[in-house]
Design a protein around this motif. Structure first.
Motif, PDB file in Angstrom:
ATOM      1  N   LEU A  34     -19.063 -43.533  15.238  1.00 19.77           N
ATOM      2  CA  LEU A  34     -18.642 -43.714  13.853  1.00 19.77           C
ATOM      3  C   LEU A  34     -17.903 -42.487  13.317  1.00 19.77           C
ATOM      4  O   LEU A  34     -17.001 -42.605  12.490  1.00 19.77           O
ATOM      5  N   THR A  35     -18.295 -41.308  13.794  1.00 16.27           N
ATOM      6  CA  THR A  35     -17.621 -40.079  13.382  1.00 16.27           C
ATOM      7  C   THR A  35     -17.280 -39.248  14.623  1.00 16.27           C
ATOM      8  O   THR A  35     -17.979 -39.322  15.636  1.00 16.27           O
ATOM      9  N   LEU A  36     -16.215 -38.476  14.508  1.00 18.75           N
ATOM     10  CA  LEU A  36     -15.798 -37.593  15.591  1.00 18.75           C
ATOM     11  C   LEU A  36     -15.392 -36.239  15.020  1.00 18.75           C
ATOM     12  O   LEU A  36     -15.054 -36.133  13.835  1.00 18.75           O
ATOM     13  N   ASP A  37     -15.399 -35.220  15.865  1.00 20.73           N
ATOM     14  CA  ASP A  37     -14.962 -33.883  15.462  1.00 20.73           C
ATOM     15  C   ASP A  37     -13.450 -33.757  15.633  1.00 20.73           C
ATOM     16  O   ASP A  37     -12.845 -34.387  16.508  1.00 20.73           O
ATOM     17  N   PHE A  38     -12.848 -32.904  14.816  1.00 22.34           N
ATOM     18  CA  PHE A  38     -11.421 -32.664  14.892  1.00 22.34           C
ATOM     19  C   PHE A  38     -11.108 -31.589  15.928  1.00 22.34           C
ATOM     20  O   PHE A  38     -11.938 -30.743  16.244  1.00 22.34           O
ATOM     21  N   VAL A  39      -9.897 -31.653  16.460  1.00 23.25           N
ATOM     22  CA  VAL A  39      -9.409 -30.649  17.397  1.00 23.25           C
ATOM     23  C   VAL A  39      -8.145 -30.033  16.802  1.00 23.25           C
ATOM     24  O   VAL A  39      -7.180 -30.752  16.502  1.00 23.25           O
ATOM     25  N   LYS A  40      -8.136 -28.728  16.621  1.00 18.36           N
ATOM     26  CA  LYS A  40      -6.973 -28.060  16.037  1.00 18.36           C
ATOM     27  C   LYS A  40      -5.759 -28.197  16.955  1.00 18.36           C
ATOM     28  O   LYS A  40      -5.886 -28.155  18.177  1.00 18.36           O
ATOM     29  N   MET A  41      -4.611 -28.343  16.351  1.00 20.18           N
ATOM     30  CA  MET A  41      -3.378 -28.572  17.104  1.00 20.18           C
ATOM     31  C   MET A  41      -3.124 -27.469  18.126  1.00 20.18           C
ATOM     32  O   MET A  41      -2.695 -27.737  19.251  1.00 20.18           O
ATOM     33  N   ASN A  42      -3.409 -26.234  17.772  1.00 15.50           N
ATOM     34  CA  ASN A  42      -3.155 -25.110  18.690  1.00 15.50           C
ATOM     35  C   ASN A  42      -4.072 -25.122  19.906  1.00 15.50           C
ATOM     36  O   ASN A  42      -3.809 -24.430  20.897  1.00 15.50           O
ATOM     37  N   ASN A  43      -5.167 -25.883  19.825  1.00 14.62           N
ATOM     38  CA  ASN A  43      -6.118 -25.941  20.942  1.00 14.62           C
ATOM     39  C   ASN A  43      -5.830 -27.083  21.905  1.00 14.62           C
ATOM     40  O   ASN A  43      -6.542 -27.266  22.887  1.00 14.62           O
ATOM     41  N   ILE A  44      -4.801 -27.857  21.614  1.00 14.16           N
ATOM     42  CA  ILE A  44      -4.478 -29.014  22.448  1.00 14.16           C
ATOM     43  C   ILE A  44      -3.440 -28.612  23.491  1.00 14.16           C
ATOM     44  O   ILE A  44      -2.381 -28.089  23.164  1.00 14.16           O
ATOM     45  N   THR A  45      -3.772 -28.847  24.738  1.00 22.46           N
ATOM     46  CA  THR A  45      -2.880 -28.493  25.837  1.00 22.46           C
ATOM     47  C   THR A  45      -2.009 -29.688  26.214  1.00 22.46           C
ATOM     48  O   THR A  45      -2.136 -30.778  25.650  1.00 22.46           O
ATOM     49  N   ASN A  46      -1.161 -29.492  27.201  1.00 19.74           N
ATOM     50  CA  ASN A  46      -0.330 -30.588  27.720  1.00 19.74           C
ATOM     51  C   ASN A  46      -0.993 -31.288  28.906  1.00 19.74           C
ATOM     52  O   ASN A  46      -0.365 -32.125  29.554  1.00 19.74           O
ATOM     53  N   ASP A  47      -2.228 -30.913  29.186  1.00 19.72           N
ATOM     54  CA  ASP A  47      -2.966 -31.538  30.283  1.00 19.72           C
ATOM     55  C   ASP A  47      -3.181 -33.019  29.949  1.00 19.72           C
ATOM     56  O   ASP A  47      -3.761 -33.348  28.906  1.00 19.72           O
ATOM     57  N   PRO A  48      -2.728 -33.956  30.815  1.00 16.55           N
ATOM     58  CA  PRO A  48      -2.891 -35.387  30.537  1.00 16.55           C
ATOM     59  C   PRO A  48      -4.345 -35.796  30.312  1.00 16.55           C
ATOM     60  O   PRO A  48      -4.621 -36.686  29.501  1.00 16.55           O
ATOM     61  N   ALA A  49      -5.268 -35.152  31.014  1.00 15.20           N
ATOM     62  CA  ALA A  49      -6.685 -35.483  30.829  1.00 15.20           C
ATOM     63  C   ALA A  49      -7.152 -35.093  29.431  1.00 15.20           C
ATOM     64  O   ALA A  49      -7.939 -35.805  28.796  1.00 15.20           O
ATOM     65  N   ASP A  50      -6.669 -33.965  28.937  1.00 15.72           N
ATOM     66  CA  ASP A  50      -7.013 -33.524  27.586  1.00 15.72           C
ATOM     67  C   ASP A  50      -6.396 -34.458  26.549  1.00 15.72           C
ATOM     68  O   ASP A  50      -7.044 -34.860  25.577  1.00 15.72           O
ATOM     69  N   LEU A  51      -5.152 -34.830  26.761  1.00 13.89           N
ATOM     70  CA  LEU A  51      -4.468 -35.722  25.824  1.00 13.89           C
ATOM     71  C   LEU A  51      -5.098 -37.112  25.801  1.00 13.89           C
ATOM     72  O   LEU A  51      -5.143 -37.765  24.761  1.00 13.89           O
ATOM     73  N   TYR A  52      -5.591 -37.569  26.950  1.00 13.45           N
ATOM     74  CA  TYR A  52      -6.230 -38.889  27.009  1.00 13.45           C
ATOM     75  C   TYR A  52      -7.520 -38.917  26.195  1.00 13.45           C
ATOM     76  O   TYR A  52      -7.922 -39.967  25.694  1.00 13.45           O
ATOM     77  N   ALA A  53      -8.156 -37.758  26.071  1.00 12.46           N
ATOM     78  CA  ALA A  53      -9.463 -37.689  25.407  1.00 12.46           C
ATOM     79  C   ALA A  53      -9.332 -37.400  23.916  1.00 12.46           C
ATOM     80  O   ALA A  53     -10.191 -36.749  23.325  1.00 12.46           O
ATOM     81  N   LEU A  54      -8.265 -37.898  23.297  1.00 14.02           N
ATOM     82  CA  LEU A  54      -8.052 -37.681  21.872  1.00 14.02           C
ATOM     83  C   LEU A  54      -7.762 -39.004  21.168  1.00 14.02           C
ATOM     84  O   LEU A  54      -7.111 -39.884  21.724  1.00 14.02           O
ATOM     85  N   SER A  55      -8.250 -39.114  19.934  1.00 13.47           N
ATOM     86  CA  SER A  55      -7.915 -40.236  19.063  1.00 13.47           C
ATOM     87  C   SER A  55      -7.126 -39.727  17.869  1.00 13.47           C
ATOM     88  O   SER A  55      -7.222 -38.556  17.508  1.00 13.47           O
ATOM     89  N   ILE A  56      -6.393 -40.636  17.243  1.00 15.31           N
ATOM     90  CA  ILE A  56      -5.616 -40.282  16.061  1.00 15.31           C
ATOM     91  C   ILE A  56      -6.432 -40.576  14.799  1.00 15.31           C
ATOM     92  O   ILE A  56      -6.987 -41.669  14.645  1.00 15.31           O
ATOM     93  N   ASN A  57      -6.497 -39.600  13.914  1.00 15.54           N
ATOM     94  CA  ASN A  57      -7.127 -39.774  12.605  1.00 15.54           C
ATOM     95  C   ASN A  57      -6.057 -40.256  11.621  1.00 15.54           C
ATOM     96  O   ASN A  57      -5.188 -39.492  11.208  1.00 15.54           O
ATOM     97  N   ARG A  58      -6.127 -41.518  11.248  1.00 13.47           N
ATOM     98  CA  ARG A  58      -5.096 -42.088  10.363  1.00 13.47           C
ATOM     99  C   ARG A  58      -5.186 -41.525   8.948  1.00 13.47           C
ATOM    100  O   ARG A  58      -4.285 -41.710   8.140  1.00 13.47           O
ATOM    101  N   ASN A  59      -6.275 -40.858   8.633  1.00 13.58           N
ATOM    102  CA  ASN A  59      -6.455 -40.280   7.303  1.00 13.58           C
ATOM    103  C   ASN A  59      -6.245 -38.762   7.313  1.00 13.58           C
ATOM    104  O   ASN A  59      -6.837 -38.049   6.512  1.00 13.58           O
TER     105      ASN A  59
END
Length: 376
Positions: free
Chosen positions: A306-331
């Motif tokens: 129901l709730t998830l933690d945010f990930v700061k943009m600077n902490n996101i790599t170009n690793d496909p595995a890392d990118l796959y493990a992210l959801s978009i917060n529409r709000n």
């Protein structure tokens, strides 16, 4: 026989955890020959917030990703869902499935787990049952029988003592394919040592809101854990197990609807739980339901998201595995709350990535072996 000789896992909780073992979460990497849409979408979002120039077509796609309409478009392609349409692609286990009245077994194009299969209703086009608790008793009973049979056959014909259980994951509430279907995982002892893309990590992620959901359900029949609840089906019975699952999901729906009202400022924030919903609620609530045959127990687990933690943009790599493990917060309100950490499914995260240099031969060989042995 335990799942891991090194770690206590989610499925040991409530059965007989071994005190000297640390907790370990199984994480599975499934390698494919093309990028998953989630990775492509998240790459595009990351590029936009890093002020990279996008084409007109990319900007159109970006808008649909950020407002969620890209996911709604797919739903409109089918009268109900792809699973009950003629577009559903899979390799059916026709001979094996012929022994059962209600359920079909198949190998999907992109399994969740090494040796993974999928189970779905034969008459899904007519029935269009969407959730486990909505199954008539006879269908639920046959599901358990089929799970036990399959575990025995895989043990006898393929894995021997390496297989210690069989787990079936049902995604409920928010899912792309509405018809009820389960993703089957052969639970192999020390699978992290078998070169099948699986590893144990010493983390135990769970939704912090689960403790609030747990406090709203009162039953001596369930086991309450940080991840959600467990129901021992053999002792509770099928009908009561379904009722408990239905009640827990009702509570989850209540808070999801409350969160939407909070977001629209239709009701006031009253406490910390409301504040958590207002800031960290996911766009679409999910209930990961696991039917597990392990260590002579049949357990039904409900793990909400129901709730998830945010990930700061600077902490996101170009690793496909890392990118796959992210959801978009529409709000989102700024670039540091656009992405939410979403190893999905939460208990057994299956991370599907495109990779040219990863050898997937063992997984493909296992897939072929299972098909050939079960269809003899």
């Amino acid at each position: 026989m335990v799942e891991s000789t090194m770690y206590n896992t989610f499925f040991d909780i409530g059965l007989s955890e071994i005190p000297e073992k640390e907790f370990g979460q199984l994480r599975c990497f499934i390698y494919g020959n093309k990028k998953k849409k989630r990775v492509i979408n998240n790459e595009l979002v990351k590029r936009f917030f890093n002020n990279e120039e996008l084409s007109k077509e990319e900007m159109i796609r970006l808008k649909k990703i950020l407002d969620g309409s890209i996911y709604e478009e797919r739903r409109h392609l089918f009268a109900h869902c792809k699973l009950c349409s003629d577009s559903f692609e899979r390799t059916d286990l026709e001979k094996y499935s012929s022994k059962y009245k209600y359920w079909n077994l198949c190998i999907p194009t992109f399994p969740y787990f090494p040796g993974g299969m999928m189970i779905y209703l034969k008459d899904r086009k007519k029935l269009q049952i969407e959730n486990l608790q909505d199954l008539p008793k006879e269908m639920f009973e046959e599901l358990i029988i089929m799970q036990q049979d399959l575990y025995g056959d895989l043990k006898h014909d393929i894995f021997g003592e390496k297989i210690v259980g069989l787990n079936i994951l049902f995604n409920q509430l928010s899912k792309s394919e509405l018809c009820i279907h389960g993703h089957i995982e052969p639970m192999l002892m020390d699978i992290d040592k078998l070169d099948l893309g699986c590893t144990y990590v010493k983390t135990r992620p769970y939704d912090k809101f689960s403790s609030i959901l747990n406090s709203r359900i009162d039953s001596s029949s369930i086991i309450k854990i940080p991840e959600g609840i467990k129901i021992p089906v053999q002792y509770v019975g099928i009908e009561d197990s379904k009722l408990l699952l239905e009640e827990y999901e009702r509570i989850l729906r209540y808070y999801f609807e409350r969160g939407k009202k909070l977001r629209k400022n239709e009701i006031e924030i009253l406490d910390d739980s409301d504040r958590m919903l207002y800031t960290n609620m996911v766009p679409a609530a999910t209930n990961f339901v696991y039917l597990t045959n392990y260590r002579n127990q049949i357990m039904l687990s409900s793990v909400p998201e129901l709730t998830l933690d945010f990930v700061k943009m600077n902490n996101i790599t170009n690793d496909p595995a890392d990118l796959y493990a992210l959801s978009i917060n529409r709000n989102y309100t700024n670039q540091d709350n656009v992405f939410m950490r979403n190893y999905s499914p939460m208990i057994r995260p299956s991370i599907k990535v495109y990779s040219e240099d990863k050898n997937n031969d063992k997984v493909l060989k296992l897939k072929k072996q299972i098909y050939e042995e079960l269809e003899k």
